[in-house]
Design an enzyme around this catalytic site. Structure first.
Site, PDB file in Angstrom:
ATOM      1  N   HIS A 527      52.622 122.816  -1.276  1.00 31.84           N
ATOM      2  CA  HIS A 527      53.776 123.024  -0.410  1.00 31.84           C
ATOM      3  C   HIS A 527      54.906 123.750  -1.153  1.00 31.84           C
ATOM      4  O   HIS A 527      55.191 124.905  -0.880  1.00 31.84           O
ATOM      5  CB  HIS A 527      54.264 121.694   0.151  1.00 31.84           C
ATOM      6  N   HIS A 532      57.266 127.832  -0.766  1.00 29.22           N
ATOM      7  CA  HIS A 532      58.713 127.972  -0.955  1.00 29.22           C
ATOM      8  C   HIS A 532      59.060 128.812  -2.186  1.00 29.22           C
ATOM      9  O   HIS A 532      59.795 129.800  -2.098  1.00 29.22           O
ATOM     10  CB  HIS A 532      59.360 126.591  -1.102  1.00 29.22           C
ATOM     11  N   HIS A 718      52.374 128.036   5.150  1.00 30.49           N
ATOM     12  CA  HIS A 718      53.432 127.029   5.109  1.00 30.49           C
ATOM     13  C   HIS A 718      53.330 126.072   6.288  1.00 30.49           C
ATOM     14  O   HIS A 718      53.509 124.859   6.137  1.00 30.49           O
ATOM     15  CB  HIS A 718      54.810 127.693   5.093  1.00 30.49           C
ATOM     16  N   ASN A 722      53.002 122.024   5.880  1.00 31.40           N
ATOM     17  CA  ASN A 722      54.313 121.393   6.066  1.00 31.40           C
ATOM     18  C   ASN A 722      54.396 120.521   7.308  1.00 31.40           C
ATOM     19  O   ASN A 722      54.770 119.352   7.229  1.00 31.40           O
ATOM     20  CB  ASN A 722      55.411 122.449   6.137  1.00 31.40           C
ATOM     21  N   ILE A 871      62.056 125.637   6.659  1.00 27.34           N
ATOM     22  CA  ILE A 871      62.441 124.235   6.524  1.00 27.34           C
ATOM     23  C   ILE A 871      61.674 123.610   5.368  1.00 27.34           C
ATOM     24  O   ILE A 871      60.599 124.123   5.012  1.00 27.34           O
ATOM     25  CB  ILE A 871      62.192 123.429   7.813  1.00 27.34           C
TER      26      ILE A 871
END
Length: 871
Positions: A527, A532, A718, A722, A871
């Protein structure tokens, strides 16, 4: 919730009215949001701006010619007359963000200027405003669209003019000469000078190491190494803030003293007001959901423990009863009423209760079955680690000179008794053996991790593919560092399934230890690191080297929305020393350091889904299959849905890039593109600049493949890792993030407890109550879609480009995604595909694109692919 306001103004021409009447005019619309509407608490903004207007200090616009240079001003485009916006004072501004108002703006037509290609805007007000778009109707020409979407601060905040371009697309060498200076100057402004502390109005995109995670002034326990810039701790770069060095350690950047939403990110990268309001609302409610259960725990017989599984279920399926007659009025003594009022949001949830996680909605115990344990490796929140087992026993890649013998100690007799008559060799030869292996990634840090409050193992989980397509767990190997030192290798024990008595209780614990490994690796690597962190350098480099006029900037921009901001917030409260992640995930203080070591083996090209599946042995090339790939597990929901999304993205990117790059030579000769790719490799991911796997960026194929990977990682990958967090890990016994004691040994009190009270023993082994509440609160927030989310196949503005063919290709992409949605629903309803829903009856929807307007509801939908890591 603060709401948007669409406002605009009419043009105020300072020429003689009779003369203007005789002139041809450029008519259009300006749409902007005033600060006092976006921030309704700023009453002064409106008053001061009205005062400025009375003294002639308004907002001016000058059109820049795209066809004529000004001989007196070098090669810059000729400027039109400065036009001021009027009616700022008198125009009524609605307070409804959805009630867009459009107002006319009129410019005098100047034949010597010709068709404008850009404009300069100057804000002489006290306050900034958000310029959304400008549309101009030029006599004798097509309508011009300026897709601005930028905050414009007062002129004294800038050392340059704010320039906006039309939605036309140009490679640098094809840019009209009058616009070329402005194109280059804008990129120069965005790069900054690399000096000083950046302020909110700065628009600088620059690089920094992850040197802002520690607070060494609090002591050694809060000091953290700098990640990035060294062989020991390589890392992707983050956006620079320029804060002063820490007084205790000059290599560490000083942190904001109070957890704050004000950490610098380029202003246009910050959440808009709808997103920020949703984020704060979700955060406050999540915090509130921690407070009362933890307060109530003080009165339990075991402080900070769940005594039974029913105690855990009580978090979800009924209103929380306050202890000893405490009422809401009593709670108000400890929590400000403003906070309580925010917690009681109209989002369909019970006050101070968590929503029921999907994994226990239909059946409270199905999560404990072996079938569900194996299925979640294919369709859960971390379906990207499982691989085919090609050697038995598996060997370690850790350096034996440092770590001794780390090879698996598993033997054939451990597994063959449960293999339905198959031998290990037969199963491997028929591609029926699989492994979830976290051994090598975690072992180098396990000794240090276990010196904290954590007490855990590294795990290897062995599985058999059965004829019905499900995975059958065969054994779990749990390993510890040798007590005499790392060089002596690992101490390992193998556990196998048992469905009764103490054997079953031990097997359930073994699965929990494996789940702890997978939860930590998921959060830190699958993740955080692999979506990110690795995407942020692409965002920085794109804004520094690719003009907004560049086709690749236009292609990638939607996939960068909100990422820098959410990453900055993560560094402030989640991944920092003593932050939520360190408090709730088993590597604790070594979490980010460990992810840095794992980054050494990161490979950009491996994130192409087909490459990833082949490398993990989950697929082989097969020209007879629709996508040229044959899956080793036919019912592998992440791979099946993911391949359809991957190839849809690839087809869209190919159509788009081929329009602007009809030959390979154009790729080679595109100076902006080449500088972009060079800086991305040498600076953004500079610690891996010497890796040989980077595409050369010399052909259209290189460009298409690169852009497809970027879009896939930022959107679908993602989404897959997520938004399933709360559905699966919101019930933490299913995916515990910590273990606090080792497997009980016969003859110990812990073993006796495991025999007599297996559920209590299980709960005392995994994540404690406070960490559970903190953990599920944060993943609830991170699993929630904002109501302003923009999903794959959608664009904020339909006029994002003036070129018809790319827009048509984008429409085809959207149509393809709708077709994929239909296929996903068909597969989920096919009872033969047991991995699509599993024993817990949770359909696989994490790669369901969500192209309809229903996606705008936000919250815990458990589906949808946002364009970006938002997010």
């Amino acid at each position: 919730m603060l709401e948007k306001l669409m406002g605009s103004v009419c043009g105020k021409i300072k020429d003689d009215p009779k003369k203007v009447e005789q002139q041809r005019k450029i008519k259009g619309t300006v749409v902007l949001l005033k600060k006092n509407v976006v921030d309704v608490t700023d009453v002064c903004a409106s008053i001061k701006d009205r005062f400025h207007e009375l003294f002639g200090k308004g907002v001016s616009i000058q059109l820049i010619s795209s066809v004529h240079c000004d001989p007196s001003n070098g090669k810059k485009g000729k400027l039109g007359k400065e036009t001021y916006l009027e009616d700022w004072v008198s125009k009524f501004t609605s307070l409804n963000a959805n009630d867009e108002a459009k107002y006319d703006v009129v410019f005098p037509w100047d034949e010597s200027v010709g068709v404008p290609g850009a404009f300069i805007i100057k804000n002489h007000h006290h306050s900034q405003f958000y310029l959304k778009n400008v549309i101009l109707d030029v006599p004798g020409h097509e309508e011009l669209h300026f897709d601005c979407n930028s905050w414009v601060y007062p002129t004294h905040r800038y050392k340059y003019d704010r320039v906006f371009f039309t939605n036309k697309t140009y490679l640098r060498n094809d840019t009209p000469e009058p616009l070329l200076f402005y194109r280059d100057e804008e990129l120069k402004n965005l790069r900054g000078n690399g000096k000083g502390m950046l302020k909110e109005w700065d628009r600088v995109y620059d690089y920094a190491y992850y040197n802002d995670l520690g607070t060494p002034e609090k002591g050694e326990d809060y000091a953290r190494p700098v990640l990035g810039g060294s062989a020991d701790y390589p890392y992707p770069r983050r956006a620079r803030t320029g804060r002063r060095p820490n007084k205790k350690d000059p290599n560490t950047e000083s942190r904001l003293y109070i957890p704050s939403l004000k950490a610098y990110v380029p202003r246009d990268e910050r959440f808009n007001q709808v997103k920020l309001s949703d984020f704060i609302g979700y955060a406050l409610k999540s915090v509130g959901q921690v407070l009362v259960p933890e307060f109530k725990a003080v009165f339990d017989k075991t402080v900070n423990e769940f005594d039974t599984f029913q105690n855990v279920l009580n978090l979800y399926d009924r209103r929380i009863e306050l202890p000893n007659g405490h009422t809401l009025e009593k709670i108000r003594e400890h929590i400000p009423w403003e906070l309580i009022r925010e917690l009681i949001r109209l989002d369909g949830e019970k006050f101070l209760n968590y929503p029921m996680p999907d994994v226990i909605k239909e059946d409270r115990t199905a999560w404990r079955t072996d079938e569900e344990f194996g299925r979640e490796m294919l369709a859960g929140v971390n379906p990207v680690i499982i691989r085919s087992l090609t050697e038995f026993p598996p060997t370690s890649k850790l350096d034996p000179r440092v770590y001794g013998n780390q090879n698996s100690r598993i033997m054939r007799e451990h597994v063959e008794k449960n293999m339905n008559g198959l031998t290990v060799d037969e199963a491997i030869n028929n591609n029926k053996m699989f492994i979830l292996d976290h051994h090598d990634a975690l072992m180098p840090y396990l000794r240090r991790i276990n010196a904290t409050k954590t007490k855990t193992y590294v795990s290897r989980t062995f599985l058999l593919l059965q004829d019905d397509g499900t995975l059958k767990p065969l054994a779990i190997e749990l390993s510890l560092p040798h007590e005499d030192g790392d060089a002596y290798g690992a101490i390992s024990e193998v556990f196998t399934p048992c469905d009764h008595g103490i054997g079953n209780s031990i097997w359930q614990l073994a699965k929990a230890y494996a789940a702890v490994n997978d939860s930590g690796y998921h959060q830190l690597v699958s993740h955080w690191l692999n979506t990110h962190a690795v995407i942020e350098p692409f965002i920085i480099t794109t804004n520094r080297q690719l003009s907004v006029l560049h086709p690749i900037h236009k292609l990638l921009k939607p996939h960068f929305r909100d990422t820098i901001h959410i990453n900055a917030l993560a560094r402030q409260i989640l991944i920092n020393a003593g932050g939520v992640l360190e408090r709730t995930v088993f590597p604790a203080r070594y979490a980010m350091e460990m992810s840095s070591v794992i980054y050494k083996d990161w490979n950009f090209t491996d994130h192409a889904l087909p490459v990833d599946l082949i490398k993990r042995g989950m697929a082989v090339e097969d020209p007879n299959e629709p996508h040229g790939l044959r899956l080793m597990i036919e019912d592998y929901p992440y791979a099946v849905d993911g391949l359809e999304i991957w190839f849809a993205i690839e087809s869209w990117v190919k159509d788009y890039c081929s329009f602007y790059y009809p030959t390979d030579d154009i790729v080679k000769e595109d100076s902006e593109l080449q500088l972009w790719w060079k800086e991305l490799r040498e600076v953004g991911h500079g610690d891996l600049k010497d890796a040989t796997w980077w595409p050369n960026m010399q052909t259209r194929g290189d460009l298409i493949h690169t852009c497809t990977i970027i879009i896939w990682v930022a959107s679908a990958l993602h989404a897959a890792v997520n938004f399933g967090q709360y559905p699966y890990a919101g019930y933490l016994p299913n995916r515990p993030t910590m273990s606090r004691r080792f497997m009980p040994k016969p003859g110990t009190p812990e073993y006796v407890e495991l025999e007599s009270e297996p559920d209590l023993s299980f709960l005392k082994t995994i994540t404690a109550q406070l960490q559970t509440l903190l953990g599920i609160s944060i993943i609830k927030m991170l699993s929630s879609h904002s109501t302003d989310e923009i999903y794959l196949g959608q664009r904020e503005n339909p006029e994002w480009t003036a070129d018809d063919q790319p827009r048509e290709a984008f429409k085809r992409f959207g149509t393809k995604l709708v077709e994929i949605e239909r296929k996903i629903m068909e597969r989920n309803n096919d009872g033969r595909l047991r991995n699509r829903t599993g024993p817990v009856k949770v359909p696989y929807m994490l790669l369901y694109p969500s192209t309809s307007d229903e996606s705008k509801i936000g919250g815990l939908t458990g589906k949808g692919i946002p364009n970006s890591v938002s997010i």
